[in-house]
Design a protein around this motif. Structure first.
Motif, PDB file in Angstrom:
ATOM      1  N   GLU A  43       0.831  -1.207   0.000  1.00 46.69           N
ATOM      2  CA  GLU A  43       0.000   0.000   0.000  1.00 46.69           C
ATOM      3  C   GLU A  43       0.866   1.257   0.000  1.00 46.69           C
ATOM      4  O   GLU A  43       0.505   2.274  -0.582  1.00 46.69           O
ATOM      5  CB  GLU A  43      -0.925   0.000   1.216  1.00 46.69           C
ATOM      6  CG  GLU A  43      -1.842   1.205   1.272  1.00 46.69           C
ATOM      7  CD  GLU A  43      -2.754   1.188   2.481  1.00 46.69           C
ATOM      8  OE1 GLU A  43      -2.852   2.225   3.167  1.00 46.69           O
ATOM      9  OE2 GLU A  43      -3.374   0.135   2.746  1.00 46.69           O
ATOM     10  N   TYR A  44       2.004   1.185   0.665  1.00 40.42           N
ATOM     11  CA  TYR A  44       2.918   2.322   0.724  1.00 40.42           C
ATOM     12  C   TYR A  44       4.011   2.172  -0.334  1.00 40.42           C
ATOM     13  O   TYR A  44       4.380   1.062  -0.712  1.00 40.42           O
ATOM     14  CB  TYR A  44       3.568   2.412   2.105  1.00 40.42           C
ATOM     15  CG  TYR A  44       2.647   2.901   3.193  1.00 40.42           C
ATOM     16  CD1 TYR A  44       2.677   4.228   3.608  1.00 40.42           C
ATOM     17  CD2 TYR A  44       1.745   2.028   3.809  1.00 40.42           C
ATOM     18  CE1 TYR A  44       1.831   4.686   4.618  1.00 40.42           C
ATOM     19  CE2 TYR A  44       0.898   2.478   4.819  1.00 40.42           C
ATOM     20  CZ  TYR A  44       0.949   3.813   5.209  1.00 40.42           C
ATOM     21  OH  TYR A  44       0.108   4.254   6.201  1.00 40.42           O
ATOM     22  N   HIS A  67       1.974   8.509   0.600  1.00 38.19           N
ATOM     23  CA  HIS A  67       1.063   7.370   0.731  1.00 38.19           C
ATOM     24  C   HIS A  67       0.103   7.247  -0.442  1.00 38.19           C
ATOM     25  O   HIS A  67      -0.106   6.161  -0.985  1.00 38.19           O
ATOM     26  CB  HIS A  67       0.272   7.508   2.036  1.00 38.19           C
ATOM     27  CG  HIS A  67      -0.502   6.287   2.406  1.00 38.19           C
ATOM     28  ND1 HIS A  67      -1.260   6.203   3.552  1.00 38.19           N
ATOM     29  CD2 HIS A  67      -0.657   5.080   1.786  1.00 38.19           C
ATOM     30  CE1 HIS A  67      -1.830   5.001   3.628  1.00 38.19           C
ATOM     31  NE2 HIS A  67      -1.481   4.313   2.563  1.00 38.19           N
ATOM     32  N   TRP A  68      -0.480   8.353  -0.882  1.00 36.49           N
ATOM     33  CA  TRP A  68      -1.503   8.292  -1.932  1.00 36.49           C
ATOM     34  C   TRP A  68      -1.072   8.991  -3.216  1.00 36.49           C
ATOM     35  O   TRP A  68      -1.900   9.419  -4.011  1.00 36.49           O
ATOM     36  CB  TRP A  68      -2.824   8.871  -1.419  1.00 36.49           C
ATOM     37  CG  TRP A  68      -3.322   8.147  -0.206  1.00 36.49           C
ATOM     38  CD1 TRP A  68      -3.397   8.616   1.076  1.00 36.49           C
ATOM     39  CD2 TRP A  68      -3.778   6.789  -0.148  1.00 36.49           C
ATOM     40  NE1 TRP A  68      -3.873   7.653   1.916  1.00 36.49           N
ATOM     41  CE2 TRP A  68      -4.114   6.526   1.210  1.00 36.49           C
ATOM     42  CE3 TRP A  68      -3.930   5.770  -1.093  1.00 36.49           C
ATOM     43  CZ2 TRP A  68      -4.596   5.279   1.625  1.00 36.49           C
ATOM     44  CZ3 TRP A  68      -4.402   4.536  -0.672  1.00 36.49           C
ATOM     45  CH2 TRP A  68      -4.740   4.300   0.665  1.00 36.49           C
ATOM     46  N   THR A  69       0.243   9.129  -3.414  1.00 38.08           N
ATOM     47  CA  THR A  69       0.759   9.589  -4.710  1.00 38.08           C
ATOM     48  C   THR A  69       1.239   8.352  -5.448  1.00 38.08           C
ATOM     49  O   THR A  69       2.125   7.651  -4.974  1.00 38.08           O
ATOM     50  CB  THR A  69       1.908  10.600  -4.532  1.00 38.08           C
ATOM     51  OG1 THR A  69       2.912  10.035  -3.674  1.00 38.08           O
ATOM     52  CG2 THR A  69       1.397  11.886  -3.903  1.00 38.08           C
ATOM     53  N   GLU A  70       0.645   8.081  -6.581  1.00 36.64           N
ATOM     54  CA  GLU A  70       0.845   6.796  -7.251  1.00 36.64           C
ATOM     55  C   GLU A  70       1.620   6.923  -8.552  1.00 36.64           C
ATOM     56  O   GLU A  70       1.559   7.945  -9.244  1.00 36.64           O
ATOM     57  CB  GLU A  70      -0.518   6.154  -7.556  1.00 36.64           C
ATOM     58  CG  GLU A  70      -1.329   5.797  -6.324  1.00 36.64           C
ATOM     59  CD  GLU A  70      -0.869   4.506  -5.680  1.00 36.64           C
ATOM     60  OE1 GLU A  70      -0.090   3.768  -6.307  1.00 36.64           O
ATOM     61  OE2 GLU A  70      -1.301   4.235  -4.538  1.00 36.64           O
ATOM     62  N   ASN A 119      -9.891   1.717  -1.773  1.00 39.11           N
ATOM     63  CA  ASN A 119      -9.062   2.897  -1.493  1.00 39.11           C
ATOM     64  C   ASN A 119      -8.797   3.769  -2.716  1.00 39.11           C
ATOM     65  O   ASN A 119      -8.012   4.724  -2.631  1.00 39.11           O
ATOM     66  CB  ASN A 119      -7.732   2.462  -0.877  1.00 39.11           C
ATOM     67  CG  ASN A 119      -7.877   2.029   0.569  1.00 39.11           C
ATOM     68  OD1 ASN A 119      -7.986   2.853   1.470  1.00 39.11           O
ATOM     69  ND2 ASN A 119      -7.920   0.734   0.790  1.00 39.11           N
ATOM     70  N   LYS A 159      -8.977   7.568  -2.490  1.00 36.19           N
ATOM     71  CA  LYS A 159      -7.992   8.271  -1.668  1.00 36.19           C
ATOM     72  C   LYS A 159      -6.774   8.725  -2.473  1.00 36.19           C
ATOM     73  O   LYS A 159      -5.966   9.505  -1.984  1.00 36.19           O
ATOM     74  CB  LYS A 159      -7.528   7.371  -0.521  1.00 36.19           C
ATOM     75  CG  LYS A 159      -8.645   6.993   0.451  1.00 36.19           C
ATOM     76  CD  LYS A 159      -8.120   6.074   1.539  1.00 36.19           C
ATOM     77  CE  LYS A 159      -9.240   5.641   2.473  1.00 36.19           C
ATOM     78  NZ  LYS A 159      -8.751   4.694   3.510  1.00 36.19           N
ATOM     79  N   ILE A 160      -6.641   8.228  -3.699  1.00 38.00           N
ATOM     80  CA  ILE A 160      -5.484   8.568  -4.530  1.00 38.00           C
ATOM     81  C   ILE A 160      -5.486  10.064  -4.837  1.00 38.00           C
ATOM     82  O   ILE A 160      -6.475  10.612  -5.310  1.00 38.00           O
ATOM     83  CB  ILE A 160      -5.484   7.745  -5.827  1.00 38.00           C
ATOM     84  CG1 ILE A 160      -5.299   6.259  -5.513  1.00 38.00           C
ATOM     85  CG2 ILE A 160      -4.384   8.233  -6.766  1.00 38.00           C
ATOM     86  CD1 ILE A 160      -5.412   5.355  -6.719  1.00 38.00           C
ATOM     87  N   GLN A 161      -4.364  10.721  -4.569  1.00 36.52           N
ATOM     88  CA  GLN A 161      -4.265  12.163  -4.749  1.00 36.52           C
ATOM     89  C   GLN A 161      -3.624  12.565  -6.070  1.00 36.52           C
ATOM     90  O   GLN A 161      -3.904  13.633  -6.611  1.00 36.52           O
ATOM     91  CB  GLN A 161      -3.467  12.760  -3.582  1.00 36.52           C
ATOM     92  CG  GLN A 161      -4.142  12.568  -2.236  1.00 36.52           C
ATOM     93  CD  GLN A 161      -3.269  13.011  -1.076  1.00 36.52           C
ATOM     94  OE1 GLN A 161      -2.110  13.417  -1.264  1.00 36.52           O
ATOM     95  NE2 GLN A 161      -3.799  12.940   0.132  1.00 36.52           N
TER      96      GLN A 161
END
Length: 461
Positions: A324-325, A338-341, A407, A410-412
């Motif tokens: 996830e991280y 955390h939510w930068t993909e 989730n 939650k992606i930013q």
């Protein structure tokens, strides 16, 4: 009841999941083999309603008895395509659809076929190829067919905005699901060795060391294709606090000489020296990498989130987890990234119709029907869906996949997969130089210096 609902939903069509645009792609050198799907009229079900494909044909030209769709037709895609064609029987009961397996991921085969006037009726078209074929007049404009069908109304708002050409029209479309690049792992292997999902770079290195010590390939990189290694570099850049990753290099928003890119290169170089990807990575294809992880010969795999489906189709979905991280993030900065993909940003391209084909007008309607049926099939088989009308999967998703799905909101931020970049010269420079870095043939500093020069040339600077 379900058949009636499906017949109504299939009035004309929705868009294909991105699972197949980049998605593992077909290995280069694979031969093209048309797949005969049979006549859609077989076992056609009417339920007393008039199928959407049987209305008056005055506005769609000559009606064919068969058409060809050029699409990826291997691995988990086989079940998805076959199910889509089964759904389409209700809409086009008398149309024979031949599936021709896509053998390239960069559009090179289609470029050649376009040059000699032999494009399939309907075909997958990458972003870069879309621009080329629009200019050559080989792509049919889809606007009127889309409007007549109310096609976009069936999707979450704005889903197709990225598909619009600079001239304001639509030529190649598919739905856009944020399928990001992830690090997957064999849960049984991790449990046996007492390993937990790493949340930062130090923990990631400890996992690599433990796997190596047990005689397991830490990460099965199918480097026979160059994009997974390059995307891993993109993930490392994002972990350094640069959410644009590789995407920023194309439009000049970022520079390869920026410190985040050098730090990312240093981490990849260090991991390579630790034996992250094993000695046979350059000769490993996607299927082989999947098998290594499935059987526990490798502990981890880097791929797009569509791998959840590949694992499910392979019968080992419950044994696959994902990080996830971002495992390249420095200790203490885990929540910042955390939510930068990496990956997941939509791009030009999708499915298109040959403008010079004999049945171009009719093919537009079939294309939309295929895309809709394909999205329904994908959702039934467990893929993520952006349809407004919810489609329940026929079987519950594996725990990790459901966690990913839960989730998504939650992606930013996301970056582009390399095939979504438009500058082919830039892509080649990034791919080739990253391959040298991952094989330990150049230092991180030389990696940056070489790319700085090549990128400037690719961008005409």
């Amino acid at each position: 009841m379900k058949r009636k609902l499906t017949a109504k939903v299939l009035a004309v069509g929705l868009a294909l999941s991105t699972i197949l645009t980049g998605c593992g792609g077909a290995a280069k050198g694979e031969e093209s083999k048309p797949v005969q799907t049979g006549t859609a009229s077989e076992e056609a079900q009417s339920e007393g309603e008039k199928p959407a494909g049987t209305e008056a044909q005055a506005d769609i030209g000559e009606v064919p008895t068969e058409l060809t769709i050029y699409t990826y037709y291997a691995d988990s895609a086989i079940a998805q395509v076959d199910r889509a064609l089964e759904i389409m029987k209700e809409t086009y009961p008398d149309l024979k659809i031949n599936i021709e397996h896509r053998t390239d991921s960069d559009g090179s085969v289609l470029k050649t076929r376009a040059a000699v006037g032999e494009l399939p009726d309907i075909f997958e078209c990458t972003g870069q190829l879309t621009d080329i074929l629009i200019k050559s007049g080989d792509l049919a404009e889809l606007d009127s067919a889309i409007e007549d069908a109310g096609f976009f109304d069936k999707y979450l708002d704005g889903n197709f905005d990225v598909k619009k050409s600079p001239d304001g029209h639509f030529y190649a479309i598919s739905s856009t699901v944020p399928e990001c690049c992830e690090v997957f792992y064999n849960k049984e292997v991790f449990e046996r060795l007492g390993l937990a999902e790493p949340k930062n770079y130090e923990e990631f290195k400890a996992v690599v060391e433990a796997l190596n010590a047990d005689g397991i390939i830490p990460l099965a990189l199918f480097a026979q294709q160059k994009w997974p290694g390059l995307q891993m570099f993109d993930m490392a850049v994002v972990a350094e606090g640069q959410p644009l990753g590789l995407t920023g290099l194309e439009d000049g928003s970022t520079k390869i000489a920026d410190p985040e890119y050098l730090e990312a290169a240093k981490k990849l170089s260090e991991l390579t020296s630790m034996g992250l990807i094993g000695k046979g990575a350059l000769n490993t294809n996607a299927s082989q990498a999947f098998e290594l992880v499935e059987t526990g010969q490798a502990g981890m795999l880097i791929n797009g989130s569509w791998f959840f489906n590949d694992a499910a189709v392979g019968g080992y979905g419950d044994r696959i987890g994902y990080f996830e991280y971002n495992p390249f993030t420095d200790e203490g900065k885990e929540e910042e990234t955390h939510w930068t993909e990496s990956g997941g940003t939509g791009s030009m391209g999708g499915y298109a119709v040959s403008a010079k084909g004999k049945y171009a007008e009719y093919s537009k309607k079939v294309l939309l029907s295929f895309l809709e049926a394909r999205d329904i099939a994908n959702a039934e088989l467990g893929s993520l869906s952006v349809l407004k009308e919810k489609v329940e999967p026929l079987e519950a998703r594996a725990e990790s996949y459901q966690h990913y799905a839960d989730n998504l909101d939650k992606i930013q931020s996301t970056t582009k997969f390399e095939w979504s970049l438009n500058n082919q010269e830039l892509i080649v420079a990034l791919e080739d130089t990253c391959e040298l870095l991952l094989t330990g043939l150049i230092t991180p500093e030389d990696f940056i210096a070489d790319l700085d020069e090549q990128i400037a040339e690719a961008l005409g600077q």
